[in-house]
Motif scaffolding. Structure first.
Motif, PDB file in Angstrom:
ATOM      1  N   THR A 122      41.585  29.125  42.792  1.00 52.83           N
ATOM      2  CA  THR A 122      40.205  28.976  42.333  1.00 52.83           C
ATOM      3  C   THR A 122      39.894  29.859  41.135  1.00 52.83           C
ATOM      4  OG1 THR A 122      39.432  30.686  43.868  1.00 52.83           O
ATOM      5  CG2 THR A 122      39.407  28.402  44.658  1.00 52.83           C
ATOM      6  N   GLY A 123      40.808  30.754  40.779  1.00 54.06           N
ATOM      7  CA  GLY A 123      40.569  31.644  39.650  1.00 54.06           C
ATOM      8  C   GLY A 123      41.654  32.696  39.559  1.00 54.06           C
ATOM      9  N   ARG A 124      41.493  33.600  38.584  1.00 49.15           N
ATOM     10  CA  ARG A 124      42.479  34.670  38.399  1.00 49.15           C
ATOM     11  C   ARG A 124      41.775  35.977  38.039  1.00 49.15           C
ATOM     12  NH1 ARG A 124      47.650  33.799  38.288  1.00 49.15           N
ATOM     13  NH2 ARG A 124      48.039  35.627  36.984  1.00 49.15           N
ATOM     14  N   LEU A 125      42.375  37.085  38.447  1.00 46.42           N
ATOM     15  CA  LEU A 125      41.903  38.413  38.080  1.00 46.42           C
ATOM     16  C   LEU A 125      42.980  39.104  37.260  1.00 46.42           C
ATOM     17  CD1 LEU A 125      40.440  39.652  41.494  1.00 46.42           C
ATOM     18  CD2 LEU A 125      39.136  38.911  39.495  1.00 46.42           C
ATOM     19  N   PRO A 126      42.593  39.872  36.235  1.00 50.82           N
ATOM     20  CA  PRO A 126      43.597  40.596  35.443  1.00 50.82           C
ATOM     21  C   PRO A 126      44.231  41.717  36.253  1.00 50.82           C
ATOM     22  CG  PRO A 126      41.395  41.303  34.841  1.00 50.82           C
ATOM     23  CD  PRO A 126      41.222  40.141  35.777  1.00 50.82           C
ATOM     24  N   ALA A 127      45.364  42.186  35.812  1.00 49.44           N
ATOM     25  CA  ALA A 127      46.083  43.242  36.535  1.00 49.44           C
ATOM     26  C   ALA A 127      45.226  44.475  36.729  1.00 49.44           C
ATOM     27  CB  ALA A 127      47.355  43.603  35.779  1.00 49.44           C
ATOM     28  N   GLU A 128      44.376  44.795  35.754  1.00 50.81           N
ATOM     29  CA  GLU A 128      43.574  46.011  35.816  1.00 50.81           C
ATOM     30  C   GLU A 128      42.589  46.018  36.985  1.00 50.81           C
ATOM     31  OE1 GLU A 128      43.883  44.058  33.163  1.00 50.81           O
ATOM     32  OE2 GLU A 128      45.252  45.286  31.963  1.00 50.81           O
ATOM     33  N   ALA A 129      42.269  44.846  37.531  1.00 53.41           N
ATOM     34  CA  ALA A 129      41.308  44.775  38.630  1.00 53.41           C
ATOM     35  C   ALA A 129      41.778  45.556  39.838  1.00 53.41           C
ATOM     36  CB  ALA A 129      41.057  43.317  39.009  1.00 53.41           C
ATOM     37  N   PHE A 130      43.092  45.572  40.079  1.00 56.40           N
ATOM     38  CA  PHE A 130      43.647  46.297  41.214  1.00 56.40           C
ATOM     39  C   PHE A 130      44.543  47.452  40.797  1.00 56.40           C
ATOM     40  CE2 PHE A 130      42.785  42.136  43.185  1.00 56.40           C
ATOM     41  CZ  PHE A 130      42.067  42.544  44.289  1.00 56.40           C
ATOM     42  N   ALA A 131      45.182  47.340  39.642  1.00 53.97           N
ATOM     43  CA  ALA A 131      46.213  48.308  39.274  1.00 53.97           C
ATOM     44  C   ALA A 131      45.731  49.430  38.373  1.00 53.97           C
ATOM     45  CB  ALA A 131      47.382  47.585  38.592  1.00 53.97           C
TER      46      ALA A 131
END
Length: 360
Positions: A84-93
């Protein structure tokens, strides 16, 4: 000149970091840890902002950067696993992410030759007097220290003994969860997947080793009581929370029971009017946990240890002045991180307002 003997309770991140910094400044440091050895569990941890200055000051920045998980982002999926969508790596990392086990091993390695580590033991009682603190241990002999620091997590024994019961400091954010690893049957390559349904969330990702999948199963809870229960009761609560869920839930619940790196924790914050009393002070989660949802736990632990050590050095060993300066400098930073932690927890059905959050 006789070195001041200090005791640090806790050998995760804040404790060994403080041990390194205080030994460098001339203190005689002992670290006591309840676990029988350095803990090898926990999620990946990330670094932001001034934490890089701490790593640089400790001579570790290049080594830690080399351990970057190099995550590429997270795919959001619905109840059937459809994207349904994507989050960039920075969201968690964050700005840099490394496996927690590697960070704790590094911190232990750089201190083991200079600092006394006492594993498989814990503080059982403390008696304060004008020149120091008399510390009794569950296993070892009673000893005298000039200063004592609690770096022993949300349910800190040092804080309980010196500041009062956990219920007066710990605030639950309405979420608990389990972490473990299993075979990478999804074939993820430095990437993650997140499914958020009402009051549950499944987050899986794979970095290194490529054949392993790290799993987080989070769900709504009324209190952090499960943190202090046995594994079977914790597993039962997870199964109940995810009963009837589709996608990967059944397979992950089976893998949970076989995992040898099972880890359970709740999203909590620690709020205190003060972080020190006499010759005893708190650092990291023990004094001001911002909750895992803040994404700042490791950075805050390192910055807290660094700030405390600098304050002691600037005060010429005057612990009263040093503890006051440490708290004055760090409190605004902690308050900001804790606000972030509450806001992030609220997006997953947790508590944004601590007035509505039960204490343990």
């Amino acid at each position: 000149m006789t070195k001041t003997k200090v005791l640090i309770s806790g050998a995760s991140v804040a404790g060994p970091a403080l041990a390194y910094l205080l030994h460098r400044d001339g203190y005689d440091v002992t670290v006591v840890e309840r676990a029988p050895e350095i803990r090898d569990s926990g999620y990946a941890v990330d670094f932001r902002g001034a934490a890089f200055d701490v790593l640089e000051d400790m001579g570790l920045l290049a080594e830690v950067r080399a351990l970057d998980t190099k995550m590429r982002g997270t795919t959001l999926v619905d109840e059937k696993g459809v994207e349904t969508g994507r989050l960039p790596a920075e969201a968690f990392a964050g700005e840099l992410e490394v496996p927690k086990r590697d960070l704790t091993r590094i911190l232990h390695r750089i201190t083991a030759g200079d600092v006394e580590y006492v594993f498989d033991d814990s503080i059982s009682a403390m008696s304060r007097h004008e020149s120091g603190v008399t510390v009794e241990f569950e296993r070892g002999a009673t000893r005298e220290f000039g200063l004592v620091f609690g770096a022993d997590g949300v349910f800190s024994k040092v804080r309980e003994l010196a500041f009062g019961p956990h219920k007066d400091a710990v605030r639950h954010l309405g979420m608990s969860g389990v972490g473990f690893s299993t075979a990478n049957h999804l074939g993820l390559d430095h990437a993650g997947m997140l499914q958020h349904l009402d009051d549950t969330a499944i987050y899986v990702f794979s970095a290194d080793p490529a054949d392993r999948l790290t799993v987080s199963l989070s769900f709504a809870t009324a209190s952090p009581a499960l943190d202090r229960r046995g594994r079977q009761e914790q597993e039962d609560a997870v199964r109940a929370a995810f009963a009837g869920h589709g996608w990967e839930a059944p397979r992950l619940l089976e893998a949970m029971s076989r995992a040898d790196d099972f880890y359970f924790s709740s999203s909590c914050q620690v709020h205190l009017d003060r972080w020190s009393t006499g010759r005893i002070a708190l650092v990291g989660d023990a004094g001001y946990c911002a909750a895992p949802t803040s994404g700042m736990g490791t950075s805050q632990a390192l910055i807290g240890a660094w700030t405390l050590a600098r304050a002691l050095a600037s005060a010429g060993g005057d612990h009263t002045a040093a503890f006051g300066a440490y708290e004055a400098e760090l409190r605004p930073y902690v308050a900001e991180n804790q606000a972030h932690g509450r806001q992030a927890a609220a997006t997953f059905g947790g508590a944004a307002d601590l007035a509505d959050s039960p204490t343990p």
